[in-house]
Design an enzyme around this catalytic site. Structure first.
Site, PDB file in Angstrom:
ATOM      1  CE  LYS A  13      -2.149  -0.978   3.918  1.00  0.00           C
ATOM      2  NZ  LYS A  13      -1.638  -2.286   4.349  1.00  0.00           N
ATOM      3  NE  ARG A  88      -4.408  -1.380   9.797  1.00  0.00           N
ATOM      4  CZ  ARG A  88      -3.305  -0.890   9.216  1.00  0.00           C
ATOM      5  NH1 ARG A  88      -3.301   0.290   8.674  1.00  0.00           N
ATOM      6  NH2 ARG A  88      -2.213  -1.606   9.191  1.00  0.00           N
ATOM      7  NE  ARG A 127       7.339  -3.594   6.186  1.00  0.00           N
ATOM      8  CZ  ARG A 127       6.032  -3.321   6.247  1.00  0.00           C
ATOM      9  NH1 ARG A 127       5.455  -2.728   5.227  1.00  0.00           N
ATOM     10  NH2 ARG A 127       5.321  -3.659   7.290  1.00  0.00           N
ATOM     11  NE  ARG A 129       6.430  -0.854   9.797  1.00  0.00           N
ATOM     12  CZ  ARG A 129       5.230  -0.818   9.200  1.00  0.00           C
ATOM     13  NH1 ARG A 129       5.118  -0.286   8.004  1.00  0.00           N
ATOM     14  NH2 ARG A 129       4.182  -1.329   9.798  1.00  0.00           N
ATOM     15  NE  ARG A 140       1.825  -5.186  11.311  1.00  0.00           N
ATOM     16  CZ  ARG A 140       3.095  -5.399  10.946  1.00  0.00           C
ATOM     17  NH1 ARG A 140       3.953  -5.936  11.793  1.00  0.00           N
ATOM     18  NH2 ARG A 140       3.501  -5.085   9.760  1.00  0.00           N
TER      19      ARG A 140
HETATM   20  P1  AMP Z   1       0.830   0.250   8.723  1.00  0.00           P
HETATM   21  O1  AMP Z   1       1.999   1.163   8.578  1.00  0.00           O
HETATM   22  O2  AMP Z   1      -0.351   0.641   7.862  1.00  0.00           O
HETATM   23  O3  AMP Z   1       1.220  -1.200   8.582  1.00  0.00           O
HETATM   24  O4  AMP Z   1       0.303   0.426  10.237  1.00  0.00           O
HETATM   25  C1  AMP Z   1       1.144   0.086  11.339  1.00  0.00           C
HETATM   26  C2  AMP Z   1       0.324  -0.065  12.596  1.00  0.00           C
HETATM   27  O5  AMP Z   1      -0.360   1.162  12.900  1.00  0.00           O
HETATM   28  C3  AMP Z   1      -0.795  -1.114  12.546  1.00  0.00           C
HETATM   29  O6  AMP Z   1      -0.312  -2.406  12.836  1.00  0.00           O
HETATM   30  C4  AMP Z   1      -1.750  -0.580  13.613  1.00  0.00           C
HETATM   31  O7  AMP Z   1      -1.280  -0.880  14.916  1.00  0.00           O
HETATM   32  C5  AMP Z   1      -1.640   0.917  13.463  1.00  0.00           C
HETATM   33  N1  AMP Z   1      -2.657   1.493  12.537  1.00  0.00           N
HETATM   34  C6  AMP Z   1      -2.429   2.129  11.353  1.00  0.00           C
HETATM   35  N2  AMP Z   1      -3.563   2.549  10.795  1.00  0.00           N
HETATM   36  C7  AMP Z   1      -4.566   2.175  11.636  1.00  0.00           C
HETATM   37  C8  AMP Z   1      -5.994   2.302  11.601  1.00  0.00           C
HETATM   38  N3  AMP Z   1      -6.631   2.911  10.590  1.00  0.00           N
HETATM   39  N4  AMP Z   1      -6.692   1.786  12.653  1.00  0.00           N
HETATM   40  C9  AMP Z   1      -6.077   1.181  13.675  1.00  0.00           C
HETATM   41  N5  AMP Z   1      -4.744   1.014  13.768  1.00  0.00           N
HETATM   42  C10 AMP Z   1      -3.982   1.503  12.751  1.00  0.00           C
END
Ligand code: AMP
Length: 186
Positions: A13, A88, A127, A129, A140
């Site tokens: 994404k 999400r 990756r 991270r 996740r």
């Molecule tokens: P991402 O970078 O999109 O993989 O997001 C990393 C982490 O941020 C996720 O594993 C969640 O803990 C949190 N997170 C990001 N966006 C959301 C969202 N819209 N709702 C809830 N948690 C989020």
């Protein structure tokens, strides 16, 4: 254009939104990035979010909504935006719909990036991270299946879902995305 990207962790994404941001000059908003920035800054949002990110859990809907709604109503989002990682959950999508309806700003489409889980696990471990450990990756995925997967049906019913195969090189995936959202493939 107003476009939402959904997909499991590691589906690309962020990478694809960056490419589209460069092509279309739209603001790219990643809630994951916003939360990681807040954690680095040590502000209140960061203190609330840190435990959720470290354990692979989703941050509560009300916390996310508060931070994204302010951002989406900023002037630089007036012409459109690319959203990566929000909404999400179905409650987030419903609250988001209300916000967009109030402002008469319909979404153009929702791109769902689809990649098999075994490919995603390899990508995430490569990756590296901070939240990409075996344990948090599994959590996740579980949260994605339980809370985010239902969004696919939600947006399909609205007729704005575009399913895209997220396997292959970033350039190949980008070509599929452009086609799916009706951009000329140059
Ligand atoms: P991402 O970078 O999109 O993989 O997001 C990393 C982490 O941020 C996720 O594993 C969640 O803990 C949190 N997170 C990001 N966006 C959301 C969202 N819209 N709702 C809830 N948690 C989020």
């Amino acid at each position: 254009m107003r476009i939402v990207f959904i997909g499991p962790p590691g589906s690309g994404k962020g990478t694809q939104c960056q490419r589209l941001e460069e092509l279309l000059g739209l603001v790219h908003l990643s809630t994951g990035e916003m939360l990681r920035d807040a954690i680095r800054d040590g502000n209140e949002l960061g203190r609330i979010a840190a435990g959720y990110l470290d354990s692979g859990n989703w941050v509560p809907d009300d916390v996310i909504l508060q931070c994204i709604v302010d951002r989406l109503t900023a002037p630089d989002c007036a012409d459109g935006f690319l959203l990566d990682g929000f909404p999400r959950t179905v409650p987030q999508a419903e609250a988001f719909d209300t916000l967009l309806e109030e402002r008469r700003l319909p979404l153009d489409c929702v791109v769902s990036l689809e990649v098999p889980e075994e490919v995603l696990r390899k990508r995430l471990l490569a990756r590296g991270r901070h939240d990409d450990t075996e344990e948090t990756i599994s959590e996740r995925f579980r949260n994605h299946d339980r809370l985010t997967e239902p969004l696919i049906e939600y947006f399909r019913e609205k007729g704005i879902l575009r399913r895209v195969d997220g396997q292959g090189t970033p350039a190949e995936v980008f070509d599929r995305i452009k086609e799916a959202i009706g951009l000329p493939n140059t």
